[in-house]
Design an enzyme around this catalytic site. Sequence first.
Site, mmCIF file in Angstrom:
data_model
loop_
_atom_site.group_PDB
_atom_site.id
_atom_site.type_symbol
_atom_site.label_atom_id
_atom_site.label_comp_id
_atom_site.label_asym_id
_atom_site.label_seq_id
_atom_site.Cartn_x
_atom_site.Cartn_y
_atom_site.Cartn_z
ATOM 1 N N ASP A 132 2.830 5.064 -7.186
ATOM 2 C CA ASP A 132 4.094 4.548 -6.498
ATOM 3 C C ASP A 132 5.299 5.146 -7.071
ATOM 4 O OD1 ASP A 132 2.331 4.495 -4.391
ATOM 5 O OD2 ASP A 132 2.390 3.023 -5.474
ATOM 6 N N HIS A 161 0.691 -0.770 0.201
ATOM 7 C CA HIS A 161 0.174 -0.136 0.142
ATOM 8 C C HIS A 161 0.616 1.170 0.540
ATOM 9 C CE1 HIS A 161 -3.383 2.538 0.530
ATOM 10 N NE2 HIS A 161 -3.612 2.221 1.609
ATOM 11 N N HIS A 163 -2.191 -1.931 -11.155
ATOM 12 C CA HIS A 163 -2.619 -1.044 -9.789
ATOM 13 C C HIS A 163 -4.284 -1.966 -10.030
ATOM 14 C CE1 HIS A 163 -5.894 1.536 -7.242
ATOM 15 N NE2 HIS A 163 -4.454 1.667 -6.899
#
Length: 499
Positions: A393, A298, A337
């Site tokens: 990210d 996460h 994702h």
Amino acid sequence: MVTVSKQTPRQSLTVVDNRTNKVYEIPIKQNSVLATDFKKIKAQKGDDREEDETEQGLRVYDPAYMNTAVVQSKITYINGQDGVLRYRGYPIEQLVKKSNFLETAFLLIYGELPTKSQFNNWQNEVMHHTFVHSDIEGMFKSFRYDSHPMSMLASAFATLGAFAPEANPSLKGQKLYTNAASGNPEALQILDRQILRIIGKAPTLAAASYRMRQGRPFNRPAHGLSYTGNFLYLLDHLSGHEYQPHPVLEQALDALFIIHADHEVNCSTATVLQVGSSLVDPYSVVSAGCAALYGPSHGGASESAIRMLMEIGSPEKVPGFMAQVERRERVLVGFGHRVYKNVDPRSTAIRALAERVFAVTGRNRLLDTATALAAYARKSEFMRARNLYPNVDFYSGLIYQAMGFPLDFYPVLFAVPRCVGWLAHWRQMMLNPAGVKIWRPRQLYVGESARDYVDPEERKAGETVFDAPVPVQHGDDSKRNELASYKDERGQTWGRAKL
């Protein structure tokens, strides 16, 4: 497949239970069905196990909530197929370009963009709540210098709640916040005051975890700076007067905060709602959110993505690394994702930010490797077939590294803005006119059926490594203690040596 005769279309699902030949019509609303409607589909127990509870109605099995909607929400909309992300209807790209973090926070929590006077009052209130009790600084000093900053931050939010007993439903009554759903002004004031406190103090607590790691004294918040400007001041100010963070870095961090503020019912938000459904105080709720965000799947993913790029080392090593990924020998981080099956819209917004930051800080040495990896992904049939595109990210980590943040601080930079999203969802839950039901997922029990207790001498050891604790290695001092002897509180002698 059951073929139903053609008739006028209607918003329902026809289900035929082949066990009983009964037909059920399940209403469809907003392209969804109520899971509890399936409890009406019952059958007599046949070859089923007792634990299957067949006579109590059909259960819906959905591991990891792959296709289960648990709330009705007005906050954030995601269309994973088309790569769409909107806060309260506003596209994320527009907010990053035109808004600022505190304005976006108001939008997420209260539903509309604030007027000028509303924003000024909101900003003044948030910045008024940036100071923390000096005893909380003592809590930070109780940690080892090398503790992970997210451990400190999760503990700090829980500690913060201990300084607000008037905000604890366990002390003041379980309806302390849910009374706000009826418009009770006192309940609404208590609820919104905690939101102000948490948003205001989040950068102060985060900066304290950073300064603790650096072995530097804690700074006091600086009035007159923006939300992110004050955060950078808390992190970096050492001496002198009139400290001003670089405007490009301040604006970039503000934009990153907008991008990270909310993302629908992700792992940490689901955790916040699960914990919040017990009606615990919001400080404990946010602390639980930090614990969930901490994980490498996460909020820890940006840190993992940079570590992966550092390990690859250079662009020419990308094909070899990807060959290992395709053989499933390595894990690719920063791509793909759970929701997005297209380009992550947040990553698109971040790429433009990255160029502005690099113009100030210098080009990130990992950028060539990252660019080569992204180019490989665009051409790879393996990646395209699995909808693996760079996510938020992948690029945010490059910006954080260019700005000089240590790797283990990346999740903290995620947690500070995500407090807004958590609190928006928590507030929405507390204001539900139907009340708050405690979350209690069902399970499918697949363990042993009822059996009788076995006496110790008749028991058999398990056959796999999972059936008992594995041997644990202890330090050398344990060996010395093992060779020593002592008497316990009952006077019994233990140890190999004789007294």
